[in-house]
Scaffold this active site. Structure first.
Site, PDB file in Angstrom:
ATOM      1  N   GLU A 225       0.825  -1.227   0.000  1.00  0.00           N
ATOM      2  CA  GLU A 225       0.000   0.000   0.000  1.00  0.00           C
ATOM      3  C   GLU A 225       0.853   1.268   0.000  1.00  0.00           C
ATOM      4  O   GLU A 225       0.357   2.349  -0.303  1.00  0.00           O
ATOM      5  CB  GLU A 225      -0.918   0.011   1.217  1.00  0.00           C
TER       6      GLU A 225
ATOM      7  N   VAL B 281      -6.664   5.364   8.143  1.00  0.00           N
ATOM      8  CA  VAL B 281      -7.697   6.320   7.738  1.00  0.00           C
ATOM      9  C   VAL B 281      -8.077   7.213   8.921  1.00  0.00           C
ATOM     10  O   VAL B 281      -8.448   8.382   8.735  1.00  0.00           O
ATOM     11  CB  VAL B 281      -8.938   5.612   7.149  1.00  0.00           C
ATOM     12  N   GLU B 282      -7.957   6.685  10.136  1.00  0.00           N
ATOM     13  CA  GLU B 282      -8.247   7.495  11.321  1.00  0.00           C
ATOM     14  C   GLU B 282      -7.370   8.752  11.366  1.00  0.00           C
ATOM     15  O   GLU B 282      -7.834   9.852  11.692  1.00  0.00           O
ATOM     16  CB  GLU B 282      -7.984   6.681  12.604  1.00  0.00           C
TER      17      GLU B 282
ATOM     18  N   LYS C 271     -12.812   4.054   2.567  1.00  0.00           N
ATOM     19  CA  LYS C 271     -11.757   3.401   1.791  1.00  0.00           C
ATOM     20  C   LYS C 271     -12.389   2.185   1.124  1.00  0.00           C
ATOM     21  O   LYS C 271     -12.315   1.049   1.634  1.00  0.00           O
ATOM     22  CB  LYS C 271     -10.607   3.011   2.741  1.00  0.00           C
TER      23      LYS C 271
HETATM   24  N1  LIG Z   1      -9.097   0.713  11.936  1.00  0.00           N
HETATM   25  C1  LIG Z   1      -8.323   0.486  10.839  1.00  0.00           C
HETATM   26  N2  LIG Z   1      -8.044  -0.761  10.476  1.00  0.00           N
HETATM   27  C2  LIG Z   1      -7.276  -0.998   9.401  1.00  0.00           C
HETATM   28  C3  LIG Z   1      -6.782   0.074   8.644  1.00  0.00           C
HETATM   29  C4  LIG Z   1      -7.101   1.390   9.036  1.00  0.00           C
HETATM   30  O1  LIG Z   1      -6.703   2.406   8.415  1.00  0.00           O
HETATM   31  N3  LIG Z   1      -7.879   1.562  10.142  1.00  0.00           N
HETATM   32  N4  LIG Z   1      -6.031  -0.185   7.516  1.00  0.00           N
HETATM   33  C5  LIG Z   1      -5.775  -1.421   7.135  1.00  0.00           C
HETATM   34  C6  LIG Z   1      -5.096  -1.684   5.859  1.00  0.00           C
HETATM   35  O2  LIG Z   1      -4.354  -0.586   5.396  1.00  0.00           O
HETATM   36  C7  LIG Z   1      -6.197  -2.119   4.882  1.00  0.00           C
HETATM   37  O3  LIG Z   1      -6.934  -0.979   4.438  1.00  0.00           O
HETATM   38  C8  LIG Z   1      -5.675  -2.902   3.716  1.00  0.00           C
HETATM   39  O4  LIG Z   1      -6.728  -3.593   3.100  1.00  0.00           O
HETATM   40  C9  LIG Z   1      -6.178  -2.605   7.900  1.00  0.00           C
HETATM   41  N5  LIG Z   1      -6.980  -2.267   9.057  1.00  0.00           N
END
Ligand SMILES: Nc1nc2c(c(=O)[nH]1)N=C([C@H](O)[C@@H](O)CO)CN2
Length: 117
Positions: free
Chosen positions: A22, A73-74, A99
């Site tokens: 990623e 993303v948080e 996402k």
């Molecule tokens: N609470 C979250 N959990 C996950 C995130 C995130 O940003 N916040 N990101 C991932 C990975 O990047 C995912 O998007 C890959 O598919 C996993 N869990």
């Protein structure tokens, strides 16, 4: 105050994610933003200077988010909210950051936050 200005389905392409693969590409995120503001001064005067300029806010969010490189993303959601509050004087907002490509067996994942009084 219950007036709101909404920006819905704004797409952003940025580096976001925790996995190595990623970090090597840009993924599309979708942003929904609700800004609480009194629209009456602008409505009464027909003056853009008396309201929140959604074009200016959108341009700033795109520039910031597409130049960022976070894992979660948080983190990006919180930083966008803080930027909008600080730079545009928005006291209250909600923000949903999606996402859609994150999970192969889900249509979407998102965080939703509410900030301000
Ligand atoms: N609470 C979250 N959990 C996950 C995130 C995130 O940003 N916040 N990101 C991932 C990975 O990047 C995912 O998007 C890959 O598919 C996993 N869990």
């Amino acid at each position: 105050m219950t007036d709101q200005i909404m920006i819905e389905g704004l797409w952003i392409e940025t580096v976001i994610g925790v996995y190595d693969w990623e970090r090597e590409l840009r993924q599309r995120l979708l942003l929904d933003l609700t800004l609480t503001t009194d629209i009456r001064p602008a409505a009464a005067s027909d003056d853009l200077g008396k309201t929140l300029d959604y074009k200016a806010i959108t341009d700033r969010i795109i520039a910031f988010a597409e130049g960022s490189s976070h894992q979660l993303v948080e983190t990006l959601a919180e930083q966008i909210a803080a930027l909008v509050q600080k730079e545009f004087g928005v006291t209250r907002l909600t923000l949903k950051l999606s996402k859609p490509g994150a999970l192969p067996r889900a249509q979407n994942v998102a965080v939703f936050i509410e900030r301000g009084r």
